[in-house]
Design a protein around this motif. Structure first.
Motif, mmCIF file in Angstrom:
data_model
loop_
_atom_site.group_PDB
_atom_site.id
_atom_site.type_symbol
_atom_site.label_atom_id
_atom_site.label_comp_id
_atom_site.label_asym_id
_atom_site.label_seq_id
_atom_site.Cartn_x
_atom_site.Cartn_y
_atom_site.Cartn_z
ATOM 1 N N LEU A 1 0.858 -1.210 -0.073
ATOM 2 C CA LEU A 1 -0.126 0.093 -0.038
ATOM 3 C C LEU A 1 0.894 1.225 -0.005
ATOM 4 O O LEU A 1 1.828 1.221 0.482
ATOM 5 C CB LEU A 1 -0.831 0.122 1.242
ATOM 6 C CG LEU A 1 -1.925 -1.223 1.314
ATOM 7 C CD1 LEU A 1 -2.453 -1.061 2.802
ATOM 8 C CD2 LEU A 1 -3.029 -1.272 0.332
ATOM 9 N N THR A 2 0.173 2.335 -0.479
ATOM 10 C CA THR A 2 0.985 3.635 -0.588
ATOM 11 C C THR A 2 0.733 4.308 1.119
ATOM 12 O O THR A 2 -0.436 4.240 1.611
ATOM 13 C CB THR A 2 0.575 4.598 -1.441
ATOM 14 O OG1 THR A 2 0.250 3.984 -2.724
ATOM 15 C CG2 THR A 2 1.189 6.027 -1.255
ATOM 16 N N PRO A 3 2.011 4.460 1.762
ATOM 17 C CA PRO A 3 1.578 5.086 2.993
ATOM 18 C C PRO A 3 1.251 6.557 3.131
ATOM 19 O O PRO A 3 1.089 7.334 1.964
ATOM 20 C CB PRO A 3 3.100 5.238 3.470
ATOM 21 C CG PRO A 3 3.992 5.342 2.211
ATOM 22 C CD PRO A 3 3.132 4.655 1.296
ATOM 23 N N PRO A 4 0.423 6.865 4.009
ATOM 24 C CA PRO A 4 -0.413 7.956 4.088
ATOM 25 C C PRO A 4 0.694 9.185 4.337
ATOM 26 O O PRO A 4 1.709 9.086 4.937
ATOM 27 C CB PRO A 4 -1.370 7.849 5.082
ATOM 28 C CG PRO A 4 -0.850 6.895 6.185
ATOM 29 C CD PRO A 4 0.066 5.854 5.175
ATOM 30 N N LEU B 1 10.473 7.359 3.042
ATOM 31 C CA LEU B 1 10.349 7.191 1.509
ATOM 32 C C LEU B 1 10.977 8.546 0.862
ATOM 33 O O LEU B 1 11.908 8.604 0.199
ATOM 34 C CB LEU B 1 9.001 6.689 1.076
ATOM 35 C CG LEU B 1 8.887 5.198 1.304
ATOM 36 C CD1 LEU B 1 7.287 5.013 0.760
ATOM 37 C CD2 LEU B 1 9.668 4.298 0.670
ATOM 38 N N ALA B 2 10.312 9.641 1.539
ATOM 39 C CA ALA B 2 10.828 10.948 1.056
ATOM 40 C C ALA B 2 12.155 10.967 1.216
ATOM 41 O O ALA B 2 12.919 11.701 0.147
ATOM 42 C CB ALA B 2 10.099 12.232 1.702
ATOM 43 N N LYS B 3 12.948 10.623 2.369
ATOM 44 C CA LYS B 3 14.180 11.086 2.616
ATOM 45 C C LYS B 3 15.199 9.999 1.602
ATOM 46 O O LYS B 3 16.173 10.594 1.129
ATOM 47 C CB LYS B 3 14.736 10.424 3.996
ATOM 48 C CG LYS B 3 14.149 11.575 4.886
ATOM 49 C CD LYS B 3 14.780 11.058 6.536
ATOM 50 C CE LYS B 3 14.270 12.027 7.532
ATOM 51 N NZ LYS B 3 14.620 11.348 9.012
#
Length: 176
Positions: free
Chosen positions: A159-162, A171-173
């Motif tokens: 799933l895509t994390p909220p 994930l952004a890091k």
């Protein structure tokens, strides 16, 4: 959640044992009603997380293991692991479907047939909890536990994390 209900009985004075039995009967009825409620509707998503559990300890696999190892600990661990997975999904508002292999033969066969060979126990059938995303096998309790410890449950579930979650931040890091 169970809706509050009120039951007024016109009965003569009851002793403690009778009150206990009456309350136990009411609790069983409420538990049964909660179990029979329809599953939540999925809001347009095509992926459904399925958690395969066993509500009954009557599973032959569990009985064999208990007899062989002579230990009731395994049964307790299975129940605890199942509840831990369900509690985590509910607490994080992840929609899922509970598939009870003790009640539904098709669920049991689906779980047994779709756990990959490399994830099966050396002997016997895979034991619950087993987690799927639709027909895609995600893993068992141990792999779920590892994902939870590493803040990677959404990736584990496919799933895509909220936004704003620890997993989304990680994930952004990685992306930057």
């Amino acid at each position: 959640m169970l809706e509050k209900c009120c039951l007024t009985l016109a009965v003569p004075a009851l002793n403690i044992r009778q009150l206990f039995l009456l309350s136990l009967s009411c609790w069983r009825l409420l538990t049964l009603l909660a179990f029979l409620r329809p599953p939540p509707l999925h809001s347009g998503s095509t992926m459904v997380i399925k958690v395969f559990i066993a509500s009954s300890s009557g599973s032959k696999a569990v009985r064999k293991i208990l007899c062989r190892n002579n230990s009731p600990i395994l049964l307790y661990m299975i129940k605890k692991q199942q509840q831990e997975v369900l509690d985590y999904l509910q607490a994080n508002k992840i929609e899922f479907e509970r598939c009870d292999i003790a009640v539904n033969y098709e669920s049991k066969m689906f779980m047994r047939e779709n756990v990959p060979e490399n994830c099966r126990p050396i002997s016997g059938n895979p034991l619950p909890p087993q987690i799927f995303n639709d027909d895609h096998y995600c893993g068992n309790f141990e792999s779920f536990f590892d994902a939870r410890e590493n803040n990677a449950v959404y990736a584990f579930l496919g799933l895509t994390p909220p936004p704003g979650s620890k997993e989304a931040e990680a994930l952004a890091k990685q992306a930057s």
